[in-house]
Scaffold this motif. Structure first.
Motif, PDB file in Angstrom:
ATOM      1  N   ALA A  21      -1.013   5.822  -4.978  1.00 29.33           N
ATOM      2  CA  ALA A  21      -1.460   6.590  -3.812  1.00 29.33           C
ATOM      3  C   ALA A  21      -1.468   5.722  -2.557  1.00 29.33           C
ATOM      4  O   ALA A  21      -1.897   4.573  -2.592  1.00 29.33           O
ATOM      5  N   PRO A  22      -0.986   6.282  -1.446  1.00 29.65           N
ATOM      6  CA  PRO A  22      -1.055   5.540  -0.179  1.00 29.65           C
ATOM      7  C   PRO A  22      -2.516   5.383   0.256  1.00 29.65           C
ATOM      8  O   PRO A  22      -3.361   6.185  -0.117  1.00 29.65           O
ATOM      9  N   LYS A  23      -2.799   4.340   1.033  1.00 28.75           N
ATOM     10  CA  LYS A  23      -4.157   4.082   1.511  1.00 28.75           C
ATOM     11  C   LYS A  23      -4.150   3.956   3.025  1.00 28.75           C
ATOM     12  O   LYS A  23      -3.261   3.336   3.594  1.00 28.75           O
ATOM     13  N   PHE A  24      -5.190   4.512   3.656  1.00 24.42           N
ATOM     14  CA  PHE A  24      -5.350   4.406   5.100  1.00 24.42           C
ATOM     15  C   PHE A  24      -6.627   3.633   5.383  1.00 24.42           C
ATOM     16  O   PHE A  24      -7.726   4.089   5.068  1.00 24.42           O
ATOM     17  N   GLU A  25      -6.484   2.428   5.944  1.00 24.86           N
ATOM     18  CA  GLU A  25      -7.626   1.582   6.279  1.00 24.86           C
ATOM     19  C   GLU A  25      -7.369   0.890   7.606  1.00 24.86           C
ATOM     20  O   GLU A  25      -6.279   0.377   7.844  1.00 24.86           O
ATOM     21  N   ASN A  26      -8.403   0.857   8.452  1.00 24.55           N
ATOM     22  CA  ASN A  26      -8.343   0.143   9.734  1.00 24.55           C
ATOM     23  C   ASN A  26      -7.114   0.523  10.558  1.00 24.55           C
ATOM     24  O   ASN A  26      -6.390  -0.340  11.040  1.00 24.55           O
ATOM     25  N   ASP A  27      -6.865   1.805  10.713  1.00 23.83           N
ATOM     26  CA  ASP A  27      -5.752   2.332  11.512  1.00 23.83           C
ATOM     27  C   ASP A  27      -4.372   1.984  10.964  1.00 23.83           C
ATOM     28  O   ASP A  27      -3.380   2.080  11.680  1.00 23.83           O
ATOM     29  N   THR A  28      -4.290   1.535   9.714  1.00 30.56           N
ATOM     30  CA  THR A  28      -3.010   1.198   9.095  1.00 30.56           C
ATOM     31  C   THR A  28      -2.859   1.959   7.790  1.00 30.56           C
ATOM     32  O   THR A  28      -3.766   1.952   6.958  1.00 30.56           O
ATOM     33  N   LEU A  29      -1.720   2.606   7.629  1.00 31.69           N
ATOM     34  CA  LEU A  29      -1.406   3.305   6.389  1.00 31.69           C
ATOM     35  C   LEU A  29      -0.521   2.391   5.550  1.00 31.69           C
ATOM     36  O   LEU A  29       0.523   1.943   6.014  1.00 31.69           O
ATOM     37  N   THR A  30      -0.949   2.132   4.326  1.00 35.29           N
ATOM     38  CA  THR A  30      -0.134   1.367   3.395  1.00 35.29           C
ATOM     39  C   THR A  30       0.463   2.357   2.417  1.00 35.29           C
ATOM     40  O   THR A  30      -0.257   3.052   1.708  1.00 35.29           O
ATOM     41  N   THR A  31       1.796   2.458   2.401  1.00 37.39           N
ATOM     42  CA  THR A  31       2.468   3.427   1.533  1.00 37.39           C
ATOM     43  C   THR A  31       2.383   2.985   0.083  1.00 37.39           C
ATOM     44  O   THR A  31       1.944   1.879  -0.218  1.00 37.39           O
ATOM     45  N   SER A  32       2.833   3.842  -0.807  1.00 36.73           N
ATOM     46  CA  SER A  32       2.793   3.525  -2.237  1.00 36.73           C
ATOM     47  C   SER A  32       3.656   2.313  -2.576  1.00 36.73           C
ATOM     48  O   SER A  32       3.445   1.671  -3.599  1.00 36.73           O
ATOM     49  N   THR A  33       4.601   1.969  -1.715  1.00 36.90           N
ATOM     50  CA  THR A  33       5.457   0.799  -1.967  1.00 36.90           C
ATOM     51  C   THR A  33       4.942  -0.460  -1.262  1.00 36.90           C
ATOM     52  O   THR A  33       5.548  -1.515  -1.376  1.00 36.90           O
ATOM     53  N   GLY A  34       3.851  -0.331  -0.490  1.00 37.93           N
ATOM     54  CA  GLY A  34       3.277  -1.485   0.197  1.00 37.93           C
ATOM     55  C   GLY A  34       3.693  -1.621   1.654  1.00 37.93           C
ATOM     56  O   GLY A  34       3.230  -2.519   2.352  1.00 37.93           O
ATOM     57  N   PHE A  35       4.564  -0.739   2.142  1.00 35.74           N
ATOM     58  CA  PHE A  35       4.995  -0.775   3.540  1.00 35.74           C
ATOM     59  C   PHE A  35       3.832  -0.334   4.431  1.00 35.74           C
ATOM     60  O   PHE A  35       3.176   0.660   4.156  1.00 35.74           O
ATOM     61  N   LYS A  36       3.553  -1.086   5.493  1.00 37.27           N
ATOM     62  CA  LYS A  36       2.432  -0.785   6.382  1.00 37.27           C
ATOM     63  C   LYS A  36       2.914  -0.073   7.637  1.00 37.27           C
ATOM     64  O   LYS A  36       3.845  -0.516   8.289  1.00 37.27           O
ATOM     65  N   VAL A  37       2.233   1.041   7.965  1.00 30.83           N
ATOM     66  CA  VAL A  37       2.584   1.869   9.118  1.00 30.83           C
ATOM     67  C   VAL A  37       1.357   2.002  10.011  1.00 30.83           C
ATOM     68  O   VAL A  37       0.256   2.242   9.525  1.00 30.83           O
ATOM     69  N   TYR A  38       1.558   1.861  11.312  1.00 24.70           N
ATOM     70  CA  TYR A  38       0.463   1.966  12.274  1.00 24.70           C
ATOM     71  C   TYR A  38       1.030   2.522  13.576  1.00 24.70           C
ATOM     72  O   TYR A  38       2.248   2.521  13.802  1.00 24.70           O
ATOM     73  N   GLU A  39       0.132   3.029  14.438  1.00 22.07           N
ATOM     74  CA  GLU A  39       0.570   3.578  15.716  1.00 22.07           C
ATOM     75  C   GLU A  39       1.251   2.497  16.539  1.00 22.07           C
ATOM     76  O   GLU A  39       0.791   1.358  16.604  1.00 22.07           O
ATOM     77  N   GLY A  40       2.386   2.853  17.134  1.00 20.97           N
ATOM     78  CA  GLY A  40       3.157   1.907  17.944  1.00 20.97           C
ATOM     79  C   GLY A  40       4.268   1.214  17.181  1.00 20.97           C
ATOM     80  O   GLY A  40       5.116   0.564  17.784  1.00 20.97           O
ATOM     81  N   LEU A  41       4.272   1.336  15.841  1.00 21.79           N
ATOM     82  CA  LEU A  41       5.323   0.718  15.023  1.00 21.79           C
ATOM     83  C   LEU A  41       6.656   1.412  15.278  1.00 21.79           C
ATOM     84  O   LEU A  41       6.716   2.628  15.398  1.00 21.79           O
ATOM     85  N   ASP A  42       7.735   0.645  15.361  1.00 21.74           N
ATOM     86  CA  ASP A  42       9.078   1.209  15.470  1.00 21.74           C
ATOM     87  C   ASP A  42       9.599   1.528  14.077  1.00 21.74           C
ATOM     88  O   ASP A  42       9.629   0.655  13.207  1.00 21.74           O
ATOM     89  N   LEU A  43      10.003   2.780  13.861  1.00 27.34           N
ATOM     90  CA  LEU A  43      10.590   3.200  12.588  1.00 27.34           C
ATOM     91  C   LEU A  43      12.069   3.481  12.803  1.00 27.34           C
ATOM     92  O   LEU A  43      12.438   4.204  13.725  1.00 27.34           O
ATOM     93  N   LYS A  44      12.906   2.911  11.949  1.00 23.47           N
ATOM     94  CA  LYS A  44      14.348   3.135  12.045  1.00 23.47           C
ATOM     95  C   LYS A  44      14.730   4.292  11.129  1.00 23.47           C
ATOM     96  O   LYS A  44      14.388   4.307   9.950  1.00 23.47           O
TER      97      LYS A  44
END
Length: 186
Positions: A21-44
């Motif tokens: 399961a993905p986790k959302f902590e301290n304004d950062t979402l950690t996906t099930s694979t460990g990739f961290k996503v946060y506001e302002g991140l560039d996604l390709k």
């Protein structure tokens, strides 16, 4: 018998989803694979997974005034009316917002809001990563392959990476690295 089947189904799917399961902590979402996503991140953006090349897991934001609503679908294909167009392959978008949708009964899904100008899009993050609609670093790519995916030949893989290079998603250097990996395997 029904209870046994229900219990077995719950155990299989409940345990599996709890482990990844993905986790959302301290304004950062950690996906099930460990990739961290946060506001302002560039996604390709990768390549669309629908038959016509459009995106299945990136679509017009549900709250957008440009979102298409219908009870019968768009020419029988409701998802395609709101899909992110294939011409966006290889582009980069900033994360505007991370959103959680769903409920306890049906489960929760994290969406990432991206966009430019008036139209905003939402990304079903987990599915977009699994399908290649988002390009993430290799160390965070899903490790296990779906059992429904047929085995690809070396030439199928080469064709895919050539298409990614031609569309500008992969640079010449990235293409050569991927090509070398494919040629070494099997």
């Amino acid at each position: 018998m029904k209870r046994l089947v229900l219990l077995f189904t719950f155990l299989i799917f409940g345990i599996t989803s709890a482990q990844t399961a993905p986790k959302f902590e301290n304004d950062t979402l950690t996906t099930s694979t460990g990739f961290k996503v946060y506001e302002g991140l560039d996604l390709k953006i990768g390549t669309g997974s629908m038959n016509d090349g459009d995106f299945k897991f990136i679509r017009t934001n549900a709250s957008s005034m440009f979102n298409y609503y219908s009870t019968i679908g768009y020419q029988g294909l409701a998802n395609q009316a709101n899909s992110f167009k294939r011409s966006n392959s290889g582009l980069t978008f900033k994360v505007k917002k991370i959103m959680l949708r769903g409920n306890k009964r049906n489960g929760f899904v994290y969406y990432v809001k991206i966009g430019s100008g008036l139209i905003n899009y939402e990304i079903d993050l987990e599915n977009a990563i699994r399908s290649g609609e988002l390009i993430i670093p290799d160390e965070f790519s899903p490790k296990e392959k779906s059992q429904n995916v047929t085995s690809e030949t070396k030439y199928d893989k080469l064709k895919k990476i050539k298409e990614l290079k031609d569309s500008g998603v992969l640079s010449e250097e990235e293409f050569q690295k991927e090509k070398d990996k494919i040629m070494i395997d099997k």
